[in-house]
Write an enzyme that holds these catalytic residues in place. Sequence first.
Site: not given
Length: 283
Positions: A226-229
């Site tokens: 999950e991008l940038d999470a």
Amino acid sequence: MARRYVITFGCPDQIGIVATIASFLADAGGTIVAAAYHTDPDTGWFFTRQEVAADSLPFDADELRTRFGATVAPLGGEWRILDTGERRRVVILVSKEGHCLYDILGRVAAGELDVDVSAVIGNHTDLATITEAHGIPFHHIPFPREDRETAFAKVSELVEAADPHAIVLARFMQILPAQLCARWTGRALNIHHSFLPSFVGAKPYHQAHRRGVKLIGATCHYVTAELDAGPIVEQDVIRVDHGDSVPDMVRKGRDIEKVVLSRGLRWHLENRILVHGNKTVVL
């Protein structure tokens, strides 16, 4: 610094955890030179990080791992043991922006970060010269839109050959595929500015300038699908005001990014970060 074994351990909170670990080390003749503890009341999870003088134990790190694992097995949880006598290896992924790479290479050259940078991998050649000036191999892997899968396969091959303790995305402007995120869980670190999700798309600093923001922040986190999470390792902010131009804001943003990334990398390499779910405890 004298050689140490760094133990990190997390498990469900229960009576006797500290006594179990302390008794195990005392019975082996181990000298604890640093210790930190934390209990999370929300999850009921206990965390500890302890440094033991290596020369105080009559066995090596591998034997310590075997004995420690058997000792804490009834407590459940997860543990790691770092031997500071073993060199730590890092691979850095880059694109065109060089501020984070320059900062890491400078700290390594100055002895501030005592690690081996095994390779720098870039999807552009802009940072090849500075990398090679530090005596580090630079690998250029283009990322054509029609065949990104092959490009990532080449990146993976180079990274795995180095067997690094950390993979640093130093402003690497490509999204890792899910399989690499899974393979590099707990080893891949990323950095990004604080303008997301408020200012998406092109020229976020221009958007922030028009909005009159007063703080620029940066977040270092572990990479997940999950991008940038992913779990957050470190964050910080720097002030801007009405007198700052867009170039001023870009400069300050780069300053805070490289400092936050270097802190996160240092803590990771020193075995200070314990991950539980999507949250970290830094001891």
